[in-house]
Design a protein around this motif. Structure first.
Motif, PDB file in Angstrom:
ATOM      1  N   THR A  48       0.708  -1.199   0.030  1.00  0.00           N
ATOM      2  CA  THR A  48      -0.177   0.092  -0.034  1.00  0.00           C
ATOM      3  C   THR A  48       0.882   1.376   0.048  1.00  0.00           C
ATOM      4  OG1 THR A  48      -0.230  -0.088   2.476  1.00  0.00           O
ATOM      5  CG2 THR A  48      -2.099  -0.936   1.186  1.00  0.00           C
ATOM      6  N   LEU A  49       0.295   2.362  -0.635  1.00  0.00           N
ATOM      7  CA  LEU A  49       1.216   3.384  -0.972  1.00  0.00           C
ATOM      8  C   LEU A  49      -0.006   4.702  -0.711  1.00  0.00           C
ATOM      9  CD1 LEU A  49       0.502   4.872  -3.697  1.00  0.00           C
ATOM     10  CD2 LEU A  49       2.152   3.430  -4.411  1.00  0.00           C
ATOM     11  N   ARG A  50       0.526   5.961  -0.506  1.00  0.00           N
ATOM     12  CA  ARG A  50      -0.199   6.928  -0.267  1.00  0.00           C
ATOM     13  C   ARG A  50       0.163   7.948  -1.683  1.00  0.00           C
ATOM     14  NH1 ARG A  50      -0.301  12.230   2.952  1.00  0.00           N
ATOM     15  NH2 ARG A  50      -2.578  12.637   3.283  1.00  0.00           N
ATOM     16  N   LEU A  51      -0.864   8.247  -2.439  1.00  0.00           N
ATOM     17  CA  LEU A  51      -0.757   8.893  -3.554  1.00  0.00           C
ATOM     18  C   LEU A  51      -1.374  10.101  -3.188  1.00  0.00           C
ATOM     19  CD1 LEU A  51      -0.079   9.087  -6.872  1.00  0.00           C
ATOM     20  CD2 LEU A  51      -2.580   8.371  -6.992  1.00  0.00           C
ATOM     21  N   THR A  52      -0.452  11.434  -3.615  1.00  0.00           N
ATOM     22  CA  THR A  52      -1.149  12.697  -3.638  1.00  0.00           C
ATOM     23  C   THR A  52      -1.302  13.553  -4.966  1.00  0.00           C
ATOM     24  OG1 THR A  52      -0.295  13.065  -1.263  1.00  0.00           O
ATOM     25  CG2 THR A  52      -0.952  15.028  -2.424  1.00  0.00           C
ATOM     26  N   THR A  53      -2.388  13.681  -5.330  1.00  0.00           N
ATOM     27  CA  THR A  53      -2.670  14.255  -6.748  1.00  0.00           C
ATOM     28  C   THR A  53      -2.928  15.719  -6.412  1.00  0.00           C
ATOM     29  OG1 THR A  53      -5.004  13.732  -7.005  1.00  0.00           O
ATOM     30  CG2 THR A  53      -3.337  12.287  -7.735  1.00  0.00           C
ATOM     31  N   ARG A  54      -3.178  16.446  -7.516  1.00  0.00           N
ATOM     32  CA  ARG A  54      -3.830  17.927  -7.463  1.00  0.00           C
ATOM     33  C   ARG A  54      -4.911  17.961  -8.201  1.00  0.00           C
ATOM     34  NH1 ARG A  54      -2.361  22.506 -11.027  1.00  0.00           N
ATOM     35  NH2 ARG A  54      -0.624  21.198 -11.509  1.00  0.00           N
ATOM     36  N   GLY A  55      -6.121  18.156  -7.481  1.00  0.00           N
ATOM     37  CA  GLY A  55      -7.541  18.439  -8.127  1.00  0.00           C
ATOM     38  C   GLY A  55      -7.623  18.935  -9.464  1.00  0.00           C
ATOM     39  N   ARG A  56      -8.111  18.249 -10.543  1.00  0.00           N
ATOM     40  CA  ARG A  56      -8.240  18.636 -11.478  1.00  0.00           C
ATOM     41  C   ARG A  56      -9.253  20.014 -11.915  1.00  0.00           C
ATOM     42  NH1 ARG A  56     -11.328  14.767 -10.898  1.00  0.00           N
ATOM     43  NH2 ARG A  56     -13.368  14.392 -11.617  1.00  0.00           N
ATOM     44  N   ARG A  57     -10.083  20.396 -10.826  1.00  0.00           N
ATOM     45  CA  ARG A  57     -10.816  21.370 -10.885  1.00  0.00           C
ATOM     46  C   ARG A  57     -10.528  22.356  -9.719  1.00  0.00           C
ATOM     47  NH1 ARG A  57     -16.588  18.682 -11.332  1.00  0.00           N
ATOM     48  NH2 ARG A  57     -15.540  16.607 -11.708  1.00  0.00           N
ATOM     49  N   SER A  58     -10.310  21.707  -8.551  1.00  0.00           N
ATOM     50  CA  SER A  58     -10.180  22.590  -7.602  1.00  0.00           C
ATOM     51  C   SER A  58      -8.684  23.053  -7.427  1.00  0.00           C
ATOM     52  CB  SER A  58     -10.619  21.925  -6.070  1.00  0.00           C
ATOM     53  OG  SER A  58      -9.441  20.534  -5.937  1.00  0.00           O
ATOM     54  N   GLY A  59      -7.731  22.221  -7.735  1.00  0.00           N
ATOM     55  CA  GLY A  59      -6.298  22.727  -7.677  1.00  0.00           C
ATOM     56  C   GLY A  59      -5.880  22.158  -6.385  1.00  0.00           C
ATOM     57  N   LEU A  60      -6.574  21.659  -5.432  1.00  0.00           N
ATOM     58  CA  LEU A  60      -6.082  21.381  -3.926  1.00  0.00           C
ATOM     59  C   LEU A  60      -5.587  19.753  -4.154  1.00  0.00           C
ATOM     60  CD1 LEU A  60      -9.401  22.437  -2.042  1.00  0.00           C
ATOM     61  CD2 LEU A  60      -7.401  23.829  -2.380  1.00  0.00           C
ATOM     62  N   GLU A  61      -4.777  19.858  -2.954  1.00  0.00           N
ATOM     63  CA  GLU A  61      -4.222  18.344  -2.931  1.00  0.00           C
ATOM     64  C   GLU A  61      -5.213  17.420  -2.370  1.00  0.00           C
ATOM     65  OE1 GLU A  61      -0.602  18.571  -0.618  1.00  0.00           O
ATOM     66  OE2 GLU A  61       0.781  19.132  -2.252  1.00  0.00           O
ATOM     67  N   ARG A  62      -5.193  16.144  -3.020  1.00  0.00           N
ATOM     68  CA  ARG A  62      -5.939  15.161  -2.562  1.00  0.00           C
ATOM     69  C   ARG A  62      -5.151  13.902  -2.448  1.00  0.00           C
ATOM     70  NH1 ARG A  62     -10.295  18.076  -1.504  1.00  0.00           N
ATOM     71  NH2 ARG A  62     -11.020  19.368  -3.420  1.00  0.00           N
ATOM     72  N   SER A  63      -5.344  13.008  -1.401  1.00  0.00           N
ATOM     73  CA  SER A  63      -4.431  11.953  -1.124  1.00  0.00           C
ATOM     74  C   SER A  63      -5.426  10.634  -0.950  1.00  0.00           C
ATOM     75  CB  SER A  63      -3.661  12.115   0.067  1.00  0.00           C
ATOM     76  OG  SER A  63      -2.803  13.094  -0.196  1.00  0.00           O
ATOM     77  N   VAL A  64      -4.992   9.596  -1.436  1.00  0.00           N
ATOM     78  CA  VAL A  64      -5.722   8.164  -1.396  1.00  0.00           C
ATOM     79  C   VAL A  64      -4.712   7.215  -0.898  1.00  0.00           C
ATOM     80  CG1 VAL A  64      -7.611   8.861  -2.832  1.00  0.00           C
ATOM     81  CG2 VAL A  64      -5.344   7.700  -3.874  1.00  0.00           C
ATOM     82  N   ILE A  65      -4.976   6.103  -0.490  1.00  0.00           N
ATOM     83  CA  ILE A  65      -4.194   5.028  -0.344  1.00  0.00           C
ATOM     84  C   ILE A  65      -4.464   3.872  -1.259  1.00  0.00           C
ATOM     85  CG2 ILE A  65      -3.536   3.112   1.411  1.00  0.00           C
ATOM     86  CD1 ILE A  65      -3.494   5.162   3.624  1.00  0.00           C
ATOM     87  N   LEU A  66      -3.639   3.363  -1.984  1.00  0.00           N
ATOM     88  CA  LEU A  66      -3.985   2.499  -3.061  1.00  0.00           C
ATOM     89  C   LEU A  66      -2.679   1.186  -2.907  1.00  0.00           C
ATOM     90  CD1 LEU A  66      -3.580   5.077  -5.966  1.00  0.00           C
ATOM     91  CD2 LEU A  66      -5.664   3.991  -5.110  1.00  0.00           C
ATOM     92  N   GLY A  67      -3.255   0.151  -3.562  1.00  0.00           N
ATOM     93  CA  GLY A  67      -2.513  -1.021  -3.545  1.00  0.00           C
ATOM     94  C   GLY A  67      -1.738  -0.883  -4.810  1.00  0.00           C
ATOM     95  N   TYR A  68      -0.378  -1.416  -4.672  1.00  0.00           N
ATOM     96  CA  TYR A  68       0.693  -1.304  -5.851  1.00  0.00           C
ATOM     97  C   TYR A  68       1.296  -2.505  -5.647  1.00  0.00           C
ATOM     98  CZ  TYR A  68       4.236  -0.160  -3.023  1.00  0.00           C
ATOM     99  OH  TYR A  68       5.545  -0.258  -1.794  1.00  0.00           O
TER     100      TYR A  68
END
Length: 158
Positions: A48-68
């Motif tokens: 499991t990892l934690r991915l942080t993206t930038r919202g495509r509309r808001s521009g705010l950071e968004r984090s999720v935990i994913l399997g990899y």
């Protein structure tokens, strides 16, 4: 006499339970300050990892935990949204802003995300199938093909 019945789909818990399980996982990560909730892949198991993206509309950071799992220097995950119909928001964000960061059990990496295609996708899907024998059955529940997402080290960070 031939058997024309479709194979039975593998069992999945209800959608609310899947969402709750991932919310609890994120809460454990947050409450422990990241000491729990992330793990390295092991033979025959995903990590499991934690991915942080930038919202495509808001521009705010968004984090999720994913399997990899690891494929050389790359990290590989699936854009599956708990096998629900919609594309996961993190995948839509990643397509709009592919330069992201991941936190692993052993540190942070700057990566660039993209969808695997062609032979690479087939090879990586097969590796996921080795980890989860029900993968094809779960994927058949979705109306669109599940993206195999490759997170590559960013050239500016190598």
């Amino acid at each position: 006499m031939p058997d024309d019945r479709k194979p039975k789909s593998p069992w999945l818990p209800p959608r609310w339970f899947i969402r709750l399980a991932w919310a609890v996982h994120r809460a454990v990560y947050r409450v422990t300050g990241g000491r729990m909730g992330l793990g390295r892949p092991k033979t025959g198991r995903w990590g499991t990892l934690r991915l942080t993206t930038r919202g495509r509309r808001s521009g705010l950071e968004r984090s999720v935990i994913l399997g990899y799992f690891e494929d050389g220097p790359n990290l590989v995950t699936l854009a599956m949204n708990g096998w629900g119909e919609a594309e996961p928001a993190w995948w839509l964000n990643l397509q709009a802003h592919p330069d992201v960061t991941v936190v692993l059990a052993d540190g942070t990496r700057a990566v660039r995300g993209r969808a695997a295609v062609g032979d690479e996708r087939s090879r990586l899907w097969s590796r996921w199938r080795d980890i989860n024998g029900n993968l094809d059955g779960y994927a058949a529940r979705r109306p669109t093909e599940t993206a195999v997402v490759v997170l590559e080290p960013r050239p500016d960070q190598a």
